[in-house]
Design a protein around this motif. Sequence first.
Motif, PDB file in Angstrom:
ATOM      1  N   PRO A  86       0.807  -1.226   0.000  1.00  0.00           N
ATOM      2  CA  PRO A  86       0.000   0.000   0.000  1.00  0.00           C
ATOM      3  C   PRO A  86       0.841   1.277   0.000  1.00  0.00           C
ATOM      4  O   PRO A  86       0.402   2.307  -0.526  1.00  0.00           O
ATOM      5  CB  PRO A  86      -0.838  -0.117   1.273  1.00  0.00           C
ATOM      6  CG  PRO A  86      -0.132  -1.105   2.122  1.00  0.00           C
ATOM      7  CD  PRO A  86       0.632  -2.014   1.211  1.00  0.00           C
ATOM      8  N   THR A  87       2.046   1.241   0.547  1.00  0.00           N
ATOM      9  CA  THR A  87       2.916   2.422   0.520  1.00  0.00           C
ATOM     10  C   THR A  87       3.373   2.690  -0.902  1.00  0.00           C
ATOM     11  O   THR A  87       3.386   3.828  -1.369  1.00  0.00           O
ATOM     12  CB  THR A  87       4.126   2.235   1.469  1.00  0.00           C
ATOM     13  OG1 THR A  87       3.638   1.947   2.782  1.00  0.00           O
ATOM     14  CG2 THR A  87       5.005   3.465   1.494  1.00  0.00           C
ATOM     15  N   TYR A  88       3.732   1.634  -1.610  1.00  0.00           N
ATOM     16  CA  TYR A  88       4.139   1.750  -3.007  1.00  0.00           C
ATOM     17  C   TYR A  88       2.977   2.311  -3.841  1.00  0.00           C
ATOM     18  O   TYR A  88       3.162   3.182  -4.688  1.00  0.00           O
ATOM     19  CB  TYR A  88       4.579   0.383  -3.525  1.00  0.00           C
ATOM     20  CG  TYR A  88       5.326   0.403  -4.827  1.00  0.00           C
ATOM     21  CD1 TYR A  88       6.695   0.642  -4.858  1.00  0.00           C
ATOM     22  CD2 TYR A  88       4.682   0.164  -6.032  1.00  0.00           C
ATOM     23  CE1 TYR A  88       7.397   0.647  -6.058  1.00  0.00           C
ATOM     24  CE2 TYR A  88       5.366   0.166  -7.232  1.00  0.00           C
ATOM     25  CZ  TYR A  88       6.723   0.413  -7.236  1.00  0.00           C
ATOM     26  OH  TYR A  88       7.417   0.415  -8.411  1.00  0.00           O
ATOM     27  N   ALA A  89       1.765   1.821  -3.567  1.00  0.00           N
ATOM     28  CA  ALA A  89       0.581   2.314  -4.285  1.00  0.00           C
ATOM     29  C   ALA A  89       0.378   3.804  -4.027  1.00  0.00           C
ATOM     30  O   ALA A  89       0.033   4.564  -4.936  1.00  0.00           O
ATOM     31  CB  ALA A  89      -0.649   1.519  -3.865  1.00  0.00           C
ATOM     32  N   SER A  90       0.614   4.244  -2.791  1.00  0.00           N
ATOM     33  CA  SER A  90       0.500   5.671  -2.469  1.00  0.00           C
ATOM     34  C   SER A  90       1.533   6.486  -3.236  1.00  0.00           C
ATOM     35  O   SER A  90       1.248   7.600  -3.691  1.00  0.00           O
ATOM     36  CB  SER A  90       0.670   5.885  -0.962  1.00  0.00           C
ATOM     37  OG  SER A  90       0.667   7.251  -0.642  1.00  0.00           O
ATOM     38  N   MET A  91       2.725   5.923  -3.408  1.00  0.00           N
ATOM     39  CA  MET A  91       3.765   6.628  -4.168  1.00  0.00           C
ATOM     40  C   MET A  91       3.363   6.770  -5.638  1.00  0.00           C
ATOM     41  O   MET A  91       3.595   7.815  -6.253  1.00  0.00           O
ATOM     42  CB  MET A  91       5.101   5.895  -4.032  1.00  0.00           C
ATOM     43  CG  MET A  91       5.659   5.968  -2.616  1.00  0.00           C
ATOM     44  SD  MET A  91       7.082   4.886  -2.329  1.00  0.00           S
ATOM     45  CE  MET A  91       8.279   5.520  -3.479  1.00  0.00           C
TER      46      MET A  91
END
Length: 183
Positions: A36-41
């Motif tokens: 999910p952090t990668y998706a936010s990026m």
Amino acid sequence: MYFSHFAIHSPYQGIADEISYFEGKDTKGWNGHKDPTYASMIKGLDRSVGKILDKLSSLGLEENTLVVFMSDNGGIDASITPRGDGTSNSPFLGGKACLTEGGIRVPLVFRWKGNVPSGQWVDLPIDCTDIYPTLLQAGGYNAKQIVAENDLDGESLMGLLTDSKTKRIAIPKQVITGTILSM
């Protein structure tokens, strides 16, 4: 303008509300995408590109500006990193620093309101050396002549951008697989 975005590189960091949103998505984990952090990026990159497009629109420059969006390589493959961070380039094998599709197949988007029809998808391999001749032709120069006189690689993609039904294209000797999508 040339803008080399650094988004989607370590250290991985995102906006807390977006991370929470992506953690709760029903499709989390689909096709190997589960961070999910990668998706936010990625959402942050989309937001940044959107601001550039909005500025072009507000300045009345959309019809006089060819926007080219391209990545330099696929994402780093989480299956080969020491800590397992990274992403999945599924359905393609490998990632950054690999010569497999996951490392070299990248997005390539052209947007030029009033000049490049929207909604086209061209699935032909092209080479990044084709970008320069394309920009030359878009700027009104004789790309074939300049390429020949300067012994350059590549050829203009304008025929593909303006007519997605183009059947004939000379494939460069060294091919980086890419996809052309105009918006």
